[in-house]
Each structure stands twice: as C-alpha cells, then as structure tokens.
Scaffold this motif. Sequence first.
Motif, PDB file in Angstrom:
ATOM      1  N   UNK A  84      56.779  26.486  55.175  1.00 31.78           N
ATOM      2  CA  UNK A  84      56.045  25.956  54.021  1.00 31.78           C
ATOM      3  C   UNK A  84      56.537  26.634  52.747  1.00 31.78           C
ATOM      4  N   UNK A  85      56.945  25.844  51.764  1.00 31.09           N
ATOM      5  CA  UNK A  85      57.425  26.396  50.499  1.00 31.09           C
ATOM      6  C   UNK A  85      56.241  26.585  49.554  1.00 31.09           C
ATOM      7  N   UNK A  86      55.501  27.644  49.770  1.00 29.68           N
ATOM      8  CA  UNK A  86      54.336  27.960  48.965  1.00 29.68           C
ATOM      9  C   UNK A  86      53.559  29.067  49.630  1.00 29.68           C
ATOM     10  N   UNK A  87      52.763  29.777  48.835  1.00 34.08           N
ATOM     11  CA  UNK A  87      51.937  30.839  49.409  1.00 34.08           C
ATOM     12  C   UNK A  87      50.759  30.247  50.171  1.00 34.08           C
ATOM     13  N   UNK A  88      50.111  29.232  49.579  1.00 37.78           N
ATOM     14  CA  UNK A  88      49.003  28.578  50.242  1.00 37.78           C
ATOM     15  C   UNK A  88      49.495  27.554  51.255  1.00 37.78           C
ATOM     16  N   UNK A  89      48.828  27.473  52.371  1.00 35.39           N
ATOM     17  CA  UNK A  89      49.237  26.543  53.428  1.00 35.39           C
ATOM     18  C   UNK A  89      48.031  25.799  53.991  1.00 35.39           C
ATOM     19  N   UNK A  90      47.031  25.538  53.130  1.00 35.54           N
ATOM     20  CA  UNK A  90      45.836  24.833  53.565  1.00 35.54           C
ATOM     21  C   UNK A  90      46.113  23.380  53.928  1.00 35.54           C
ATOM     22  N   UNK A  91      47.286  22.855  53.562  1.00 36.09           N
ATOM     23  CA  UNK A  91      47.654  21.488  53.951  1.00 36.09           C
ATOM     24  C   UNK A  91      48.117  21.410  55.409  1.00 36.09           C
TER      25      UNK A  91
END
Length: 337
Positions: A84-91
Amino acid sequence: MSRPKALCIGTIWHATDAWNSLSSIADLVTTDATNRAEFLAECRSGRFDGVVAIYRTLSSVQITGRIDAELLDALPSSVRYIANCGAGYDQIDVDDCTAHNPRILVSNVPTAVDDATADVNMFLILGALRNFNAGMQALREGKWRGNPPPPLGHDPEGKTLGILGMGGIGRNLARKARAFGMKIIYHNRRPLPAELAEPIEAEYVSFDELLARSDVLSLNLPLNPHTRHIIGKKEFEKMKDGVVVVNTARGAVMDEAALVEALDSGKVFSAGLDVFEEEPTVHPGLLKNPNVILVPHMGTWTLETSKAMEEWAIDNVRRALETGKLKSIVPEQANLQ
C-alpha cells in the motif's frame, strides 16, 4: 518455471524508474478497469494469473473499492502480498487478508509521510489557534478583516497540545510544537518508551485526561473499527470550552456532525481539517463555518514526499519478490513473517 508477476493498481507519478526496474525479476502488469465490477471481471478472467505482489495507491480505491473478502476471493491464488502506497491502510481489510487462504500479507509506508503530514498539522494548529481563516475569507470577499472582524485568536506559547495517537507523525508534530512553546500531552494504546518520550518532553495521560486538559487536540491515530468516531458528542462535552481541534489522520475518527454542533455552540473555538468522513464530500456545516480551516487531504502533497512514498512501496514489492518478506509489514501481521 514462469516468472512471477507484479500488478500495479493506480498511477505511479514519480518513481517510474523504480517500478520499471522490477522488470528484471518479474513481469509487470496493469489493470484497464475503471470500477470495481470491471476489476473483479479482470480478476476472474485469468488476466492476473501469476501475480504474486500488488502495488496499490490510495486513489485506486475508485477502481477496486475496499479490498475485502469478495475482492480477495476473486484474485488469483498466486497473490501473496499487497504493498500500500500510504501510511493509512483503512481501505484494506487486514483481517480478511490474514484469514484468506492463501494468506496475503500487507505493507504500508510508515515513516516517509511523517514530516510532510506533521508540517500540515502544525499549519492547521497555528491557523486555527489564530483564527486566520475568517480573516482570509473576508479579505477575498473585499471586506478586509470583515465587519465585524473575527474574534481575536490565541498564541501557541504556553498552550497544551494533546496528541491522540503518538506514532511517527504524532512524535514529529510534538517536536515541531515544542518549538512554538507548547506543552505536550498524549494518549496512546500504551506509553512511549522513555527514549522516545523524553526528547519531546511528552506526558502520557489517560484518554479522559487528554480531553479535559487539551487547549488544542490533534488527531493522529489510524482509522480502524476501534477508532471510528472515537471523538464524538460525548467526547466534545468533556473538552475545555473554546478548544481547538485538528485532524490530519482520517476523517471518520471524528463524528463530523458532532464537530459541527460543537463549533456552532462555541464549545470548539476553531478547527483545522485535512481529512473528511466522506471524501471528497465535505459536511456543509464545515463549509459554511468561517472558523474552520479546510485543506483537501494534502498532508503528503509534496514532490519529495510523494516520490519517497512510491519508492518505499515499490521496495516492499521488490523485497517480497526477492526474499518473501516485506520491508514494512503492517502491525497487525507483524508476527506472520
């Protein structure tokens, strides 16, 4: 034996050389889908057979929707990793990934985002404390500061900044806020080790004490089922009158309707928001309130940080393909590799 494949979902803007370099160890594939139904059809067609690792951007949710059990079941059985390209991975439903057969491991970008996001965080704190938005809005309307002018703002010096979620971004913010003379208190699932807390002179407090003592409350925690609406009507009632609230985490960690009510009543003096519950839709009560600074999710919107994030996520793909291990597996799966 055929070569593994790596699938890119979304656009790589700045680190294309890093992605293309993976062609030495894998076949690189992309999707033509523009929505979830089309993506599921591609998966079931066999187009992605042999894909071992997936690189995905946060904006790719517009193509795939949430990565959940239905989507995971449609993927080929060869898939083992999602970067995942991001710190948040709630998706991404990490529990579904862990329970899936075969198990799929997930990585994120935990540190490359810290500086840029904390910069926006500090910008929002200063702007909300000083109540700059009302004056800036009046200026653009040709009314100078406004008539009447907005209420006087507040200096950051001597104010207590309460940080909810003391991860990398929270600690980076604490260092920046100390330079403005702010006192730092925080609440986390557990206290920081002394070597992390002492340099920023951060005091660990209970959740209720954080709410009661903060002049400025900053939300810096991930979104998950436990943190959704962690700040709502009951929590606002426990805060100081005239508190300032800032959110650069995820919109849904706070009940936006409750925030609007608290702003309208004067319980909350001002707010600074970079994230929203239903992006790109913004609650109309926030849009019409001049005491709210709104930024359209630009916490990492810099060339340097965007490139660093892409390179980090691509490195997770490379390591997965070469070693079977991820550089930065998400905490929920830390014991699985």
